[in-house]
Design a protein around this motif. Structure first.
Motif, PDB file in Angstrom:
ATOM      1  N   LEU A 149       2.756 -49.848 104.825  1.00  0.00           N
ATOM      2  CA  LEU A 149       3.235 -49.203 103.597  1.00  0.00           C
ATOM      3  C   LEU A 149       3.066 -47.696 103.755  1.00  0.00           C
ATOM      4  O   LEU A 149       1.962 -47.207 103.975  1.00  0.00           O
ATOM      5  CB  LEU A 149       2.451 -49.715 102.383  1.00  0.00           C
ATOM      6  CG  LEU A 149       3.023 -49.426 100.989  1.00  0.00           C
ATOM      7  CD1 LEU A 149       2.496 -50.433  99.955  1.00  0.00           C
ATOM      8  CD2 LEU A 149       2.727 -48.001 100.524  1.00  0.00           C
ATOM      9  N   ARG A 150       4.179 -46.969 103.670  1.00  0.00           N
ATOM     10  CA  ARG A 150       4.178 -45.501 103.749  1.00  0.00           C
ATOM     11  C   ARG A 150       4.593 -44.960 102.376  1.00  0.00           C
ATOM     12  O   ARG A 150       5.681 -45.262 101.905  1.00  0.00           O
ATOM     13  CB  ARG A 150       5.171 -45.027 104.825  1.00  0.00           C
ATOM     14  CG  ARG A 150       4.813 -45.497 106.253  1.00  0.00           C
ATOM     15  CD  ARG A 150       5.923 -45.183 107.220  1.00  0.00           C
ATOM     16  NE  ARG A 150       5.664 -45.681 108.566  1.00  0.00           N
ATOM     17  CZ  ARG A 150       5.240 -44.902 109.571  1.00  0.00           C
ATOM     18  NH1 ARG A 150       5.007 -43.587 109.380  1.00  0.00           N
ATOM     19  NH2 ARG A 150       5.037 -45.407 110.791  1.00  0.00           N
ATOM     20  N   GLY A 151       3.710 -44.222 101.763  1.00  0.00           N
ATOM     21  CA  GLY A 151       4.058 -43.669 100.439  1.00  0.00           C
ATOM     22  C   GLY A 151       2.886 -43.750  99.483  1.00  0.00           C
ATOM     23  O   GLY A 151       1.781 -44.098  99.882  1.00  0.00           O
ATOM     24  N   LEU A 152       3.134 -43.415  98.316  1.00  0.00           N
ATOM     25  CA  LEU A 152       4.287 -42.841  97.670  1.00  0.00           C
ATOM     26  C   LEU A 152       4.250 -41.319  97.856  1.00  0.00           C
ATOM     27  O   LEU A 152       3.259 -40.675  97.470  1.00  0.00           O
ATOM     28  CB  LEU A 152       4.283 -43.175  96.172  1.00  0.00           C
ATOM     29  CG  LEU A 152       4.398 -44.656  95.827  1.00  0.00           C
ATOM     30  CD1 LEU A 152       3.863 -44.928  94.430  1.00  0.00           C
ATOM     31  CD2 LEU A 152       5.826 -45.118  95.925  1.00  0.00           C
ATOM     32  N   HIS A 153       5.341 -40.793  98.446  1.00  0.00           N
ATOM     33  CA  HIS A 153       5.346 -39.368  98.791  1.00  0.00           C
ATOM     34  C   HIS A 153       6.452 -38.607  98.060  1.00  0.00           C
ATOM     35  O   HIS A 153       7.495 -39.159  97.723  1.00  0.00           O
ATOM     36  CB  HIS A 153       5.570 -39.190 100.299  1.00  0.00           C
ATOM     37  CG  HIS A 153       4.545 -39.866 101.131  1.00  0.00           C
ATOM     38  ND1 HIS A 153       4.762 -40.222 102.433  1.00  0.00           N
ATOM     39  CD2 HIS A 153       3.285 -40.282 100.851  1.00  0.00           C
ATOM     40  CE1 HIS A 153       3.688 -40.808 102.919  1.00  0.00           C
ATOM     41  NE2 HIS A 153       2.767 -40.855 101.977  1.00  0.00           N
ATOM     42  N   TYR A 154       6.190 -37.300  97.901  1.00  0.00           N
ATOM     43  CA  TYR A 154       7.206 -36.363  97.385  1.00  0.00           C
ATOM     44  C   TYR A 154       6.774 -34.954  97.753  1.00  0.00           C
ATOM     45  O   TYR A 154       5.588 -34.731  98.084  1.00  0.00           O
ATOM     46  CB  TYR A 154       7.368 -36.507  95.862  1.00  0.00           C
ATOM     47  CG  TYR A 154       6.117 -36.209  95.058  1.00  0.00           C
ATOM     48  CD1 TYR A 154       5.139 -37.187  94.861  1.00  0.00           C
ATOM     49  CD2 TYR A 154       5.895 -34.950  94.481  1.00  0.00           C
ATOM     50  CE1 TYR A 154       3.979 -36.925  94.141  1.00  0.00           C
ATOM     51  CE2 TYR A 154       4.747 -34.678  93.754  1.00  0.00           C
ATOM     52  CZ  TYR A 154       3.799 -35.677  93.585  1.00  0.00           C
ATOM     53  OH  TYR A 154       2.636 -35.411  92.862  1.00  0.00           O
ATOM     54  N   GLN A 155       7.682 -34.022  97.698  1.00  0.00           N
ATOM     55  CA  GLN A 155       7.364 -32.601  97.873  1.00  0.00           C
ATOM     56  C   GLN A 155       7.615 -31.882  96.554  1.00  0.00           C
ATOM     57  O   GLN A 155       8.614 -32.151  95.874  1.00  0.00           O
ATOM     58  CB  GLN A 155       8.171 -31.943  99.012  1.00  0.00           C
ATOM     59  CG  GLN A 155       7.781 -32.474 100.380  1.00  0.00           C
ATOM     60  CD  GLN A 155       8.351 -31.680 101.545  1.00  0.00           C
ATOM     61  OE1 GLN A 155       7.932 -31.866 102.672  1.00  0.00           O
ATOM     62  NE2 GLN A 155       9.320 -30.794 101.341  1.00  0.00           N
ATOM     63  N   LEU A 156       6.724 -30.982  96.197  1.00  0.00           N
ATOM     64  CA  LEU A 156       6.870 -30.199  94.963  1.00  0.00           C
ATOM     65  C   LEU A 156       8.024 -29.209  95.085  1.00  0.00           C
ATOM     66  O   LEU A 156       8.400 -28.796  96.178  1.00  0.00           O
ATOM     67  CB  LEU A 156       5.579 -29.426  94.691  1.00  0.00           C
ATOM     68  CG  LEU A 156       4.338 -30.233  94.312  1.00  0.00           C
ATOM     69  CD1 LEU A 156       3.127 -29.319  94.278  1.00  0.00           C
ATOM     70  CD2 LEU A 156       4.524 -30.938  92.981  1.00  0.00           C
ATOM     71  N   ASN A 157       8.592 -28.842  93.960  1.00  0.00           N
ATOM     72  CA  ASN A 157       9.498 -27.702  93.932  1.00  0.00           C
ATOM     73  C   ASN A 157       8.741 -26.446  94.381  1.00  0.00           C
ATOM     74  O   ASN A 157       7.525 -26.360  94.139  1.00  0.00           O
ATOM     75  CB  ASN A 157      10.030 -27.489  92.507  1.00  0.00           C
ATOM     76  CG  ASN A 157      11.160 -28.457  92.176  1.00  0.00           C
ATOM     77  OD1 ASN A 157      11.982 -28.749  93.046  1.00  0.00           O
ATOM     78  ND2 ASN A 157      11.205 -28.951  90.954  1.00  0.00           N
ATOM     79  N   PRO A 158       9.335 -25.516  95.094  1.00  0.00           N
ATOM     80  CA  PRO A 158      10.784 -25.426  95.392  1.00  0.00           C
ATOM     81  C   PRO A 158      11.196 -26.168  96.660  1.00  0.00           C
ATOM     82  O   PRO A 158      12.299 -25.967  97.163  1.00  0.00           O
ATOM     83  CB  PRO A 158      10.971 -23.925  95.585  1.00  0.00           C
ATOM     84  CG  PRO A 158       9.681 -23.477  96.183  1.00  0.00           C
ATOM     85  CD  PRO A 158       8.603 -24.316  95.533  1.00  0.00           C
ATOM     86  N   LYS A 159      10.353 -27.042  97.187  1.00  0.00           N
ATOM     87  CA  LYS A 159      10.676 -27.761  98.419  1.00  0.00           C
ATOM     88  C   LYS A 159      10.905 -29.251  98.175  1.00  0.00           C
ATOM     89  O   LYS A 159      10.801 -30.069  99.083  1.00  0.00           O
ATOM     90  CB  LYS A 159       9.562 -27.574  99.468  1.00  0.00           C
ATOM     91  CG  LYS A 159       9.422 -26.152  99.963  1.00  0.00           C
ATOM     92  CD  LYS A 159      10.680 -25.712 100.701  1.00  0.00           C
ATOM     93  CE  LYS A 159      10.547 -24.306 101.245  1.00  0.00           C
ATOM     94  NZ  LYS A 159      11.802 -23.872 101.914  1.00  0.00           N
ATOM     95  N   ALA A 160      11.246 -29.590  96.920  1.00  0.00           N
ATOM     96  CA  ALA A 160      11.543 -31.002  96.611  1.00  0.00           C
ATOM     97  C   ALA A 160      12.728 -31.463  97.448  1.00  0.00           C
ATOM     98  O   ALA A 160      13.652 -30.689  97.732  1.00  0.00           O
ATOM     99  CB  ALA A 160      11.841 -31.163  95.130  1.00  0.00           C
ATOM    100  N   GLN A 161      12.678 -32.720  97.896  1.00  0.00           N
ATOM    101  CA  GLN A 161      13.679 -33.250  98.803  1.00  0.00           C
ATOM    102  C   GLN A 161      14.521 -34.355  98.168  1.00  0.00           C
ATOM    103  O   GLN A 161      13.978 -35.251  97.519  1.00  0.00           O
ATOM    104  CB  GLN A 161      13.006 -33.846 100.050  1.00  0.00           C
ATOM    105  CG  GLN A 161      12.272 -32.858 100.925  1.00  0.00           C
ATOM    106  CD  GLN A 161      11.500 -33.565 102.026  1.00  0.00           C
ATOM    107  OE1 GLN A 161      10.864 -34.578 101.764  1.00  0.00           O
ATOM    108  NE2 GLN A 161      11.543 -33.017 103.231  1.00  0.00           N
TER     109      GLN A 161
END
Ligand SMILES: Cc1cn([C@H]2C[C@H](O)[C@@H](COP(=O)(O)OP(=O)(O)O[C@H]3O[C@H](C)C(=O)[C@H](O)[C@H]3O)O2)c(=O)[nH]c1=O
Length: 181
Positions: free
Chosen positions: A58-70
């Protein structure tokens, strides 16, 4: 290209045209002109690939913050995953809600994940390779996560004992996560 909107606004399942013949098949796995024609205007600038050897990785739960949101466009080259997205846009009517879909080498479905979503997947077969396009470069300083097993999310993962990286064992709960969407 068949487009199926998911119930979380902005997320879609994409199914490319498969040209099968006696040798096997051919498909255009990505075509920017077709994407623009169906309203996907993002310009993807980085391709990622991961291999997970075991079932239940299981890989996650991932995200990038603004201003580098993907924005992410995910597909499976070999194997199969249960792919999960979580709406973490504070003002969204579906904030904190999740959707899970099966992506596999067999269904050749692709998942478009808009900015403002956390993303993770769990492998369903050994030696699963996942490919995905992103429209912002990797930014370690903006890389964040939410705990896969957050009870407030109640994600129905295919296993209760996944194979996790050290990092993925230590993410905060959604209520404590840093968000700026
Ligand atoms: C994401 C990324 C990682 N890395 C390096 C950083 C680490 O040294 C190594 C493994 O990174 P990580 O453990 O974050 O990889 P995954 O657990 O597969 O995470 C990815 O898979 C989940 C499901 C996602 O949605 C994210 O896009 C992405 O974070 O690759 C890079 O060099 N560039 C990158 O773009």
């Amino acid at each position: 290209m068949k487009v199926t909107p998911l119930r979380l606004q902005g997320a879609n399942i994409l199914e490319p045209i498969i040209h099968g013949d006696s040798r096997g098949y051919f498909m255009e796995s990505y075509n920017e002109q077709i994407m623009h024609g169906i309203g996907i205007q993002e310009h993807f600038i980085q391709d990622n690939q991961s291999l997970s050897a075991e079932v239940g990785v299981l890989r996650g739960l991932h995200y990038q913050l603004n201003p580098k949101a993907q924005t992410k466009l995910i597909r499976v080259l070999t194997g199969a995953i249960y792919d999960v997205i979580v709406d973490i846009r504070r003002n969204s009517p579906t904030f904190g809600q999740w959707v899970g879909v099966i992506l596999s080498e067999y269904n050749k479905r692709q998942l478009l994940v808009p900015k403002g979503f956390a993303h993770g997947f769990c492998t369903l077969v050994p030696n699963t390779q996942v490919l995905y396009k992103v429209d912002e470069y990797y930014s370690p300083e903006n890389d964040r996560g939410i705990l896969w097993s957050d009870p407030a999310l109640g994600i129905d993962w295919p296993t209760s004992a996944p194979v996790l990286s050290d990092k993925d064992q230590r993410h905060p709960l959604l209520k404590d996560a840093e968000l700026n969407f």
